[in-house]
Motif scaffolding. Structure first.
Motif, PDB file in Angstrom:
ATOM      1  N   LEU A 280      36.149  67.075 -26.431  1.00 33.88           N
ATOM      2  CA  LEU A 280      36.589  65.788 -26.049  1.00 33.88           C
ATOM      3  C   LEU A 280      36.060  65.106 -24.667  1.00 33.88           C
ATOM      4  O   LEU A 280      36.016  64.029 -24.687  1.00 33.88           O
ATOM      5  N   GLY A 281      35.960  65.868 -23.848  1.00 31.61           N
ATOM      6  CA  GLY A 281      35.335  65.601 -22.378  1.00 31.61           C
ATOM      7  C   GLY A 281      33.934  64.936 -22.760  1.00 31.61           C
ATOM      8  O   GLY A 281      33.671  63.921 -22.128  1.00 31.61           O
ATOM      9  N   ILE A 282      33.116  65.457 -23.586  1.00 38.13           N
ATOM     10  CA  ILE A 282      32.161  64.998 -23.916  1.00 38.13           C
ATOM     11  C   ILE A 282      32.235  63.549 -24.716  1.00 38.13           C
ATOM     12  O   ILE A 282      31.454  62.688 -24.511  1.00 38.13           O
ATOM     13  N   GLY A 283      33.174  63.662 -25.578  1.00 39.87           N
ATOM     14  CA  GLY A 283      33.636  62.452 -26.285  1.00 39.87           C
ATOM     15  C   GLY A 283      33.703  61.115 -25.341  1.00 39.87           C
ATOM     16  O   GLY A 283      33.614  60.232 -25.755  1.00 39.87           O
ATOM     17  N   GLY A 327      38.791  62.572 -19.007  1.00 34.98           N
ATOM     18  CA  GLY A 327      37.640  62.316 -18.193  1.00 34.98           C
ATOM     19  C   GLY A 327      37.020  63.698 -17.910  1.00 34.98           C
ATOM     20  O   GLY A 327      37.542  64.811 -17.855  1.00 34.98           O
ATOM     21  N   PRO A 328      35.945  63.550 -17.149  1.00 34.82           N
ATOM     22  CA  PRO A 328      34.909  64.571 -16.632  1.00 34.82           C
ATOM     23  C   PRO A 328      35.943  65.539 -15.625  1.00 34.82           C
ATOM     24  O   PRO A 328      35.664  66.788 -15.901  1.00 34.82           O
ATOM     25  N   ASP A 329      36.679  64.876 -15.203  1.00 35.04           N
ATOM     26  CA  ASP A 329      37.428  65.976 -14.002  1.00 35.04           C
ATOM     27  C   ASP A 329      38.714  66.393 -14.727  1.00 35.04           C
ATOM     28  O   ASP A 329      38.741  67.576 -14.589  1.00 35.04           O
ATOM     29  N   GLN A 330      39.284  65.741 -15.593  1.00 35.57           N
ATOM     30  CA  GLN A 330      40.286  66.504 -16.460  1.00 35.57           C
ATOM     31  C   GLN A 330      39.865  67.668 -17.151  1.00 35.57           C
ATOM     32  O   GLN A 330      40.296  68.651 -17.221  1.00 35.57           O
ATOM     33  N   GLY A 332      36.949  68.952 -16.959  1.00 38.70           N
ATOM     34  CA  GLY A 332      36.292  69.929 -16.098  1.00 38.70           C
ATOM     35  C   GLY A 332      37.512  71.000 -15.632  1.00 38.70           C
ATOM     36  O   GLY A 332      37.146  72.396 -15.542  1.00 38.70           O
ATOM     37  N   LYS A 333      38.638  70.477 -15.383  1.00 36.60           N
ATOM     38  CA  LYS A 333      39.701  71.449 -14.735  1.00 36.60           C
ATOM     39  C   LYS A 333      40.032  72.253 -15.968  1.00 36.60           C
ATOM     40  O   LYS A 333      40.212  73.584 -15.728  1.00 36.60           O
ATOM     41  N   ILE A 342      29.237  68.255 -17.630  1.00 38.75           N
ATOM     42  CA  ILE A 342      29.961  67.527 -18.748  1.00 38.75           C
ATOM     43  C   ILE A 342      29.427  66.378 -18.969  1.00 38.75           C
ATOM     44  O   ILE A 342      28.990  65.965 -20.072  1.00 38.75           O
ATOM     45  N   VAL A 343      29.169  65.785 -18.025  1.00 35.15           N
ATOM     46  CA  VAL A 343      28.384  64.207 -18.074  1.00 35.15           C
ATOM     47  C   VAL A 343      26.985  64.267 -18.629  1.00 35.15           C
ATOM     48  O   VAL A 343      26.764  63.632 -19.529  1.00 35.15           O
TER      49      VAL A 343
END
Lengths: 823, 219
Positions: A280-283, A327-330, A332-333, A342-343
């Protein structure tokens, strides 16, 4: 002339000189050399006529074509076929070792048996087939006459849905009157539910690996034996060749540096269980940067944008959900990845011409996480990679003919309507058809077991289920257990009656669409040798059981032999349109699948097709299946559903029996609102009392060790390294950092303990193991079979403390809290 | 001191007799006893009469214009070029198919039909010419390409009414025909011995010394 010492010596010297002038020493030397050639334990191949028998391997769902070389009547080598459009001449180590499964007498049951020792001791006595079938039939008849046929349960381990054996077993259960038909869960079960919820189709999900240029693999063990090594390793070699010219890339997402991860172009280690968050982060990045396939999403998808339902209610769309929460931060965590990674993954995925995101975990022989699979499916949908070359293919099932309807009698009709012991299909588990973990729990906890008689087909749940020993405890409570296994396995040891099947090399059986193959294919095995022992094809035995039970059960099985059933089903293939029964091997089967030209059958009539099927083992249609003429998606909206309306309907139905919150809690779903019906990340449930278990256990599989009901061919033990199996001990992989925290050295003996149990293993330090996790190989820890498999290593399944996967209810086996102590 | 001289004289005199005795004894052991003891005699399952089978006046059906072709009817080549060797039951039952109707009145055939054809058991023939496992030999190379007659290496079995006595080396288990019937290894005919040197000699004689490279036969 006295024979004193001197003279005696002279005698000897004379003799020694004399003997040199005779042939004795020279001939003896020669003979001794030849004698060393002939010690009885030195294996010598037999002499005789060489022949080759073509068949199909069924040891895993991959369905590779095999050619078995024989000398007279003895099979001597298994090779991959080059004339089979699955595995270009390749076969995996377990497939190659199949002959040991055939000939190792210590590993097999040679005739029907009944238990004479205590349960679990594995002490049996020979009986006749008549007595064996008679015993089982009288047991079933009693249950029916007592009006409780539902106390009969069956466990079916056949991998591929729609296998004729599975169809027959299910039919038998229905005719007798029991709903308790259980299957051993594998990744296909999770695929099926994900497919049903998002596309409305329950057919096989395939992947066009060979034609992809960017493979984002969420744990699929390509080099570990995932979905048929014969095909996948060839696909891998194609990808590697392309990669040399920068034309393809494989990214492996896995918490451990498996062989696949080590040889991929990129290895991304995420915390086990957080793969959905990564998908989902990639999405999120794809959506935010506008890198998704707008045409496909806008025209063929439902639930992407916010929407209003006919009742006026407002719903958030997948876009809103993902942009808000992943989001990438979320992400990523959640995954413990760097956001920048992820980006970059997302950008690489979007840049590729034919990317595909795959989900499956390890060998694919265990179920996955439903929401995770849905998240990865969503990723493919975002990029429009459904039913495109190189992408995920959603297919119709093989058009095998349906067996004729039959009439249940009153007893059967009442019995099969009773609720299932495992609760599958109920309001708590509406999507899943079989939950053997629930079954085991219910029976094990009961005072009076709801199961009277349990039949076990082609499976070894006591050993293979990742359930901390629950199934075995359920068996201990079950009055009568019948095993159809050809092998002396752990489950058969608990049985009261053995009706041994042939091994796969001794019988005719089908392969209903090899796992993940891009086009429809029906395989048929043939006996490579005459059955060696007094075993019987379980399909034939089912027909004999039905005949003996008689009445409506007998009439439901009006066939003389199992092969007749296969022939009836094959008629469906014939009627469905042209197919091919020969493959020359000159063309590469993964090319030209998108051609639109009409296919011309290479057989004239059904008899010709059936004859070729029996001798060549093959019927296929080398075209991307489904969705060509008709609409691809059969969901209520007719589109790919990011928001599953089917799921919403199902949950609403269940909610009629209780509050929605209660229902979702029972399903193990923490999310609320619209999120429930969309792919999302669910945090793993931590069982109570896990505070004292700071580490997490992740089992893994490898290509030269069988973790399923098929035993490892014993000579593969020789391929194991000293830090995998040393003498009789197996190893746990730990990151050196984690090991240092516990003051553990290489080779140290430890106990790995969970709430379910403990095993003793030795530690091996591995930089490729994620810190905080302990990795144990699946396939060790047998205590049945023969001297070569028995007593080697420890079985991680006995330690796994399975929680339930939200929504599907299938076991979560990849995240058991454990603690480690020095032994 | 006198005694010592006497005794040494005595022993010197008797000494060479012991030497001789030892020597002769060894010769006897090596040349006579050893070959007797080394081989065990074993009976074949029953007698097979080659002479009758190869006589077109006595037996019909074993086809071939030349004697060699008739040998190959039973000891021939399969389609893939491998040599059949001692034929399996299915070759015999081409004619001897009915256990109830013998084709002769010989007791050997009766044994054959009762014990082997009726029970569909392969006859456990003892092979006179089996080579050790380290030896790779291609019959087709020698018979079809080399045009060598069967009896060149095997002797003339075709005219025998009785199978020769099978003698097995007790140590190695192989037939006496490989080393040869003479313990000295002396060879009068080409078919007397079948050891490595014999193959090598023939290769050299026929102008193929290159076939004496190790890996040609020891793969």
């Amino acid at each position: 002339m006295e024979l004193n010492r001197r003279n005696f010596i002279k005698l000897l010297v004379g003799g020694a000189v004399g003997i040199q002038v005779t042939p004795l020493p020279w001939k003896l030397t020669d003979d001794v050399a030849i004698w060393t050639d002939n010690w009885p334990w030195v294996p010598v191949p037999p002499r005789g006529a060489f022949t080759s028998v073509k068949s199909v391997c069924t040891l895993c769902p991959g369905g590779c074509g095999i050619s078995v070389r024989k000398v007279d009547n003895r099979a001597v080598k298994i090779e991959g076929r080059t004339d089979y459009p699955v595995n270009p001449g390749g076969v995996c180590p377990i497939g190659m070792g199949g002959l040991e499964l055939l000939y190792d007498k210590d590993m097999r049951f040679t005739r029907p048996m009944k238990r004479v020792g205590p349960r679990g001791a594995g002490v049996f006595q020979d009986i006749s087939w008549e007595e064996a079938i008679g015993t089982l039939c009288s047991r079933i008849s009693s249950l029916r006459s007592e009006g409780r046929p539902e106390a009969l349960a069956a466990v079916d381990g056949h991998y591929l849905r729609g296998s004729t054996m599975s169809v027959l077993i299910e039919r038998l259960m229905k005719a007798i009157g029991s709903p308790n038909y259980l299957r051993v869960p594998n990744s296909e079960d999770t695929y099926r539910i994900a497919g049903a919820l998002m596309t409305g189709r329950e057919g096989p999900i395939a992947c066009d690996l060979e034609n992809s240029d960017f493979v984002l693999s969420f744990g699929c063990g390509f080099l570990e034996g995932w979905q048929g090594a014969g095909r996948v390793i060839n696909a891998w070699s194609i990808l590697r060749e392309k990669a040399l010219n920068n034309k393809a890339k494989v990214v492996q997402i896995e918490s451990r540096a498996s062989n696949t991860a080590s040889k991929a172009d990129k290895w991304v280690a995420v915390k086990p269980g957080t793969e959905a968050a990564l998908a989902l982060g990639i999405g999120h990045v794809l959506i935010k940067e506008g890198l998704y396939n707008k045409e496909f999403v806008n025209n063929q998808c439902f639930g992407f944008e916010d929407w209003t339902s006919p009742d006026g209610k407002e719903h958030i769309g997948f876009k809103t959900l993902v942009l808000k929460k992943y989001g990438p931060d979320q992400a990523g965590k959640l995954t413990s990845l760097e956001p920048a990674r992820i980006v970059s993954l997302a950008i690489d995925f979007a840049k590729a011409k034919a990317p595909v995101a795959l989900f499956g975990k390890s060998k694919g022989l265990l179920n996955g996480s439903l929401y995770e699979f849905m998240s990865v499916m969503a990723l493919n949908a975002l990029s429009g990679r459904l039913n495109q070359p190189g992408g995920i293919l959603i297919c119709d099932p093989l058009p095998l003919a349906v067996l004729p309807e039959f009439q249940q009698d009153a007893v059967a009709s009442t019995g099969s309507r009773k609720p299932r012991i495992d609760g599958a299909g109920s309001s708590s588990y509406p999507c899943t058809r079989s939950l053997i973990n629930n079954f085991a729990d219910t029976v094990a906890k009961s005072d009076n077991s709801p199961v009277d008689t349990l039949m076990v087909f082609s499976s070894n749940p006591v050993f293979t289920l990742p359930d901390g020993g629950r199934f075995k405890r359920a068996l201990e409570k079950t009055p009568f257990i019948v095993s159809f296994s050809p092998f002396r396995d752990e489950t058969a040891f608990m049985a009261d009656l053995i009706l041994p099947d042939h091994t796969y090399l001794e019988k005719v059986d089908d392969v209903v669409w090899p796992a993940a193959l891009q086009f429809p294919l029906y395989g048929l095995t043939r006996p490579v040798v005459e059955p060696l022992h007094h075993t019987r094809h379980s399909g034939d035995v089912i027909l004999q059981i039905a005949k003996k039970l008689g009445g409506s059960v007998g009439s439901a099985f009006p066939w003389k032999a199992y092969e007749d059933v296969l022939k009836i089903r094959a008629m469906g293939l014939f009627k469905s349109g042209p197919g091919l029964v020969q493959y020359e091997g000159k063309t590469t089967f993964w090319e030209g699948l998108g051609e639109n030209g009409a296919l011309k059958a290479d057989y004239k009539d059904f008899d010709g097709m059936w004859k070729a099927l029996k001798s060549n083992g093959l019927w296929y249609r080398p075209r991307y299946a489904a969705g060509a003429e008709q609409s691809l998606f059969k969901s209520p909206s007719g589109k790919f559903e990011f928001y599953s309306t089917l799921l919403e309907t199902v949950v609403s139905e269940s909610a009629k029996t209780g509050s929605r919150d209660e229902i979702l809690d029972a399903m193990g779903v923490h999310a609320r609102g619209d999120e429930v019906f969309m792919p999302h990340y669910e945090k793993a449930a931590v069982p109570e009392g896990s505070g004292n278990y700071p580490l997490r256990l992740v089992p893994y599989a490898q290509i030269n060790l069988s973790s399923s009901w098929v035993p490892t061919p014993p000579f593969l033990n020789k391929t194991l390294f000293d830090n995998e199996l040393l003498k009789d001990e197996s190893f746990a992989e730990m990151n050196p950092k984690t090991a240092a925290e516990y003051h553990l050295e290489e080779g140290q003996r430890v106990w790995i303990e969970s709430l379910s149990g403990k095993v003793k293993v030795r530690v091996t330090l591995f930089d490729g193991a994620m810190p905080g996790y302990v990795f144990l190989p699946r396939g060790f820890g047998h205590y049945a079979y023969d001297e070569f498999l028995r007593g080697k290593g420890s079985n991680p399944n006995t330690v796994i403390h399975p929680s339930k996967d939200p929504l599907s209810g299938l076991p979560v086996w990849w995240n058991t809290p454990v603690r480690i102590t020095k032994a | 001191m006198e005694n010592r001289a006497k005794s040494s004289e005595k022993s010197k005199k008797g000494g060479w007799i012991f030497l001789l005795a030892g020597f002769v004894g060894a010769l006897i052991i090596g040349w006579v006893v050893f070959p007797m003891v080394l081989y065990s005699k074993q009976p074949q399952p029953f007698n097979f009469n080659h002479a009758i089978h190869l006589n077109p006046e006595k037996v019909e059906g074993i086809e071939g214009d030349t004697e060699a072709e008739r040998c190959e009817f039973c000891h021939g080549f399969r389609d893939d070029g491998t040599f059949i060797g001692i034929p399996k039951l299915s070759t015999c039952t081409q004619c001897h198919d009915d256990p109830e109707s013998p084709l002769s009145d010989l007791p050997a055939e009766a044994t054959f039909l009762k014990k082997y054809v009726a029970t569909e058991t392969q006859v456990p023939w003892l092979s006179y010419f089996k080579q050790p496992d380290c030896v790779y030999f291609s019959h087709i190379a020698h018979v079809k390409i080399g045009n060598i007659a069967c009896k060149t290496c095997h002797g003339d079995y075709g005219h025998l009414a009785r199978l020769p006595l099978y003698e097995a080396n007790r140590l190695t288990g192989y037939s006496i025909n490989i080393w040869g019937k003479r313990i000295s290894g002396y060879k009068k005919h080409t078919w007397d011995r079948m050891k490595m040197d014999d193959c090598a000699d023939c290769h050299k004689k026929m102008g193929h010394p290159e076939d004496n490279a190790c890996f040609v036969c020891h793969k």
